[in-house]
Design a protein around this motif. Structure first.
Motif, short mmCIF file in Angstrom:
data_model
loop_
_atom_site.label_atom_id
_atom_site.label_comp_id
_atom_site.label_asym_id
_atom_site.label_seq_id
_atom_site.Cartn_x
_atom_site.Cartn_y
_atom_site.Cartn_z
N VAL A 1 0.93 -1.37 0.01
CA VAL A 1 -0.12 0.15 -0.16
C VAL A 1 0.69 1.31 0.02
O VAL A 1 1.69 1.42 1.08
N ASN A 2 0.78 1.93 -1.01
CA ASN A 2 1.63 3.10 -0.98
C ASN A 2 1.05 4.61 -1.39
O ASN A 2 -0.48 4.43 -2.03
N ASN A 3 1.30 5.55 -1.12
CA ASN A 3 0.42 6.94 -1.20
C ASN A 3 0.60 7.34 -2.75
O ASN A 3 1.51 6.87 -3.30
N VAL A 4 -0.14 8.21 -3.08
CA VAL A 4 -0.13 8.62 -4.39
C VAL A 4 1.18 9.36 -4.85
O VAL A 4 1.64 9.04 -5.88
N GLU A 5 1.56 10.32 -3.95
CA GLU A 5 2.65 11.08 -4.45
C GLU A 5 4.05 10.16 -4.46
O GLU A 5 4.83 10.28 -5.23
N SER A 6 4.14 8.84 -3.49
CA SER A 6 5.00 8.15 -3.33
C SER A 6 5.10 7.25 -4.89
O SER A 6 6.28 7.24 -5.48
N ILE A 7 4.23 6.76 -5.14
CA ILE A 7 4.01 6.13 -6.73
C ILE A 7 4.45 7.11 -7.90
O ILE A 7 5.20 6.50 -8.84
N ALA A 8 3.80 8.31 -7.80
CA ALA A 8 4.10 9.18 -8.77
C ALA A 8 5.59 9.63 -8.84
O ALA A 8 6.02 10.12 -10.08
N SER A 9 6.25 9.50 -7.77
CA SER A 9 7.55 9.88 -7.78
C SER A 9 8.37 8.61 -8.61
O SER A 9 9.90 9.12 -8.82
N VAL A 10 8.00 7.52 -8.59
CA VAL A 10 8.89 6.58 -9.09
C VAL A 10 9.32 6.83 -10.77
O VAL A 10 10.34 6.28 -10.87
N PRO A 11 8.30 6.99 -11.62
CA PRO A 11 8.89 7.08 -13.00
C PRO A 11 9.94 8.28 -12.98
O PRO A 11 10.82 7.74 -14.02
N PRO A 12 10.20 9.38 -12.55
CA PRO A 12 11.43 10.12 -12.66
C PRO A 12 12.66 9.40 -12.20
O PRO A 12 13.75 9.69 -12.87
N ILE A 13 12.47 8.53 -11.20
CA ILE A 13 13.78 7.90 -10.69
C ILE A 13 14.18 7.06 -11.80
O ILE A 13 15.39 6.93 -11.97
N LEU A 14 13.27 6.34 -12.44
CA LEU A 14 13.63 5.12 -13.32
C LEU A 14 14.03 5.97 -14.65
O LEU A 14 15.03 5.40 -15.22
N ALA A 15 13.60 7.01 -14.81
CA ALA A 15 13.87 7.65 -16.13
C ALA A 15 15.24 8.34 -15.75
O ALA A 15 16.13 8.46 -16.99
N HIS A 16 15.36 9.01 -14.62
CA HIS A 16 16.86 9.86 -14.75
C HIS A 16 17.85 9.19 -13.79
O HIS A 16 19.08 9.77 -13.86
N GLY A 17 17.49 8.20 -13.06
CA GLY A 17 18.47 7.47 -12.09
C GLY A 17 18.50 8.02 -10.68
O GLY A 17 18.01 9.28 -10.43
N PRO A 18 18.66 7.01 -9.71
CA PRO A 18 18.77 7.43 -8.30
C PRO A 18 19.75 8.60 -8.00
O PRO A 18 19.44 9.21 -7.23
N ASP A 19 20.68 8.66 -8.63
CA ASP A 19 21.86 9.80 -8.34
C ASP A 19 20.96 11.25 -8.67
O ASP A 19 21.34 12.07 -7.80
N TRP A 20 20.45 11.24 -9.77
CA TRP A 20 19.79 12.47 -9.97
C TRP A 20 18.59 12.86 -8.69
O TRP A 20 18.58 14.02 -8.29
N PHE A 21 18.08 11.85 -8.38
CA PHE A 21 17.05 12.38 -7.31
C PHE A 21 17.48 12.64 -6.20
O PHE A 21 17.34 13.36 -5.35
N ARG A 22 18.96 11.64 -5.76
CA ARG A 22 19.65 12.33 -4.51
C ARG A 22 20.14 13.55 -4.57
O ARG A 22 20.70 13.94 -3.61
N SER A 23 20.54 14.09 -5.79
CA SER A 23 20.88 15.40 -5.91
C SER A 23 19.97 16.50 -5.26
O SER A 23 20.70 17.67 -5.01
N MET A 24 18.85 16.21 -4.96
CA MET A 24 17.79 17.05 -4.03
C MET A 24 17.74 16.85 -2.97
O MET A 24 17.91 15.48 -2.63
#
Length: 439
Positions: A213-236
């Motif tokens: 069971v996941n929240n809406v924003e949690s799930i919606a945040s996954v596609p950008p992570i797969l598209a740009h990579g975890p390092d990009w996400f961690r840069s913020m």
């Protein structure tokens, strides 16, 4: 710290909700990347990103996915199906991030659902939405239909051999169904009430099968992570709370709305973007994560709004619903209204919450009317102590938090109700409001 629009980057475009618009903005690029990976590799990628649940608790999303039993079924051990359930039952007072997201870019959620379901080896997913928000339901149902027609849902998604069906389910409108196990009971057709745990949903969730069971924003945040990579996400964001998130500013601000920023930004910085407190007034108190979190005051303006910073300051980040109140607001009246909400929404399953919220309202109403005594303050704290940490689910904690924290910072205002024989912010009793009534 600057804003980082990712989920909200094109909310202002015409027909932002359509599949054509979504694909123009790299829509379903993350899904294509995920389908070229193994499910375990997708989970590892989300783990590496450090994404934490955006629904309130902040539990690491990838870790939550990994709790699902991963042994593939065979002829001797057919196993149970896996399910993904998206908690879109947004009902925390002050919280307003998931509904705008689903209205503006529903495909961000749909793509995230496909990636998450693939990662946990589920072939059925459910999006549980509040039944009152009919426009959101229609927008989401249309997006799901578009995804089916384009081959992003259904059989053999994008030629990968992976199958997934998604159901958009309308709830009946109960705050308690925001609690994940109560949501599962409601989804199964029963009265929404929290379940005893263990077993946890990862072992025995929907239809007694392994469920995430996941929240809406949690799930919606996954596609950008797969598209740009975890390092990009961690840069913020920060080391322990990385990434971007939606902060909902409401109340006495010049420009209320959604502000997408790195985790760790402060309210002082967000207020700069929001035009500050409304003209002619000053900040009195605010909530960092909705009405269920202990309130903050002006002294907390520079607290980093991430999970560790807010917790260290004595509250919870929660849903990042920043309700802003200026000096015209009566703290007692605001807390009373929250308390009435929690008493009304208590499912009644456990005695501490069922009885405690009722009596909190009785005492608060007497105090707000100026008919109480100073001894009632201790009674309030005693009742709150009997609920917090002792109820079946977190609703009891939610009801106790604003009372305990408001007495910590504004005990004098409670006492002023006794001295005035009523609310000192009532223009009939005091000139404190300068002609502006408390909201």
């Amino acid at each position: 710290m600057t804003l980082t629009p990712v989920l909200s980057s094109y909310w202002d475009e015409p027909r932002s909700w359509s599949l054509d618009t979504y694909e123009r903005h790299d829509g379903y690029r993350g899904l294509r990347t995920a389908l070229d990976m193994t499910p375990d590799a997708v989970i590892d990628t989300v783990k590496a990103s450090g994404l934490r649940g955006r629904g309130g608790a902040g539990f690491p999303t990838g870790t939550k996915w990994s709790f699902i039993p991963q042994d593939p079924p065979d002829a001797e051990r057919p196993g149970k199906p896996h399910y993904l359930v998206v908690n879109a039952d947004e009902s925390e007072p002050g919280t307003c991030k998931d509904m705008p997201l689903m209205l503006a870019t529903p495909h961000a959620l749909v793509e995230g659902v496909v990636i998450a379901a693939y990662a946990i080896r589920a072939h059925h997913a459910f999006i549980y939405v509040r039944g009152e928000v009919v426009p959101v339901l229609r927008r989401l149902q249309h997006a799901v239909a578009e995804a089916y027609a384009a081959g992003y849902l259904g059989r053999n998604i994008l030629g990968s051999g992976y199958d997934l069906d998604v159901v958009v389910h309308a709830g009946a409108g109960a705050y308690i169904c925001g609690e994940e196990t109560a949501l599962l009971d409601s989804l199964e057709g029963r009265r929404g009430q929290p379940r005893l745990r263990p077993p946890f949903p990862a072992v025995a969730g929907l239809y007694a099968s392994p469920t995430v069971v996941n929240n809406v924003e949690s799930i919606a945040s996954v596609p950008p992570i797969l598209a740009h990579g975890p390092d990009w996400f961690r840069s913020m964001g920060g080391e322990k709370s990385p990434g971007f998130t939606l902060y909902s500013l409401s109340g006495h601000v010049t420009r209320p709305g959604q502000y997408e920023a790195p985790l760790g930004i402060s309210l002082r910085e967000l207020l700069d973007y929001a035009g500050g407190i409304r003209a002619g007034h000053e900040l009195k108190f605010w909530t960092p994560g909705g009405s269920s979190t202990p309130i903050f005051t002006e002294e907390h303006l520079d607290v980093p709004l991430d999970y560790e910073g807010v917790a260290q300051a004595g509250s919870m980040l929660g849903t990042k619903a920043l309700q802003i109140f200026d000096e015209t607001t009566c703290v007692v009246r605001a807390v009373l209204r929250w308390t009435q909400f929690y008493a009304h929404e208590s499912c009644g399953k456990c005695t501490p919450c069922r009885e405690g919220t009722y009596w909190l309202v009785q005492v608060m109403e007497r105090m707000e009317a100026g008919e109480g005594t100073p001894a009632d303050l201790e009674t309030l704290l005693d009742i709150a102590d009997g609920i917090a940490g002792k109820s079946f689910c977190a609703l009891g904690d939610a009801a106790a938090s604003p009372i305990i924290s408001s007495l910590r910072y504004f005990r004098g205002e409670y006492l002023a109700h006794f001295d005035s024989g009523g609310c000192p912010f009532d223009p009939a009793l005091s000139a404190l409001t300068s002609g502006v009534g408390a909201p």
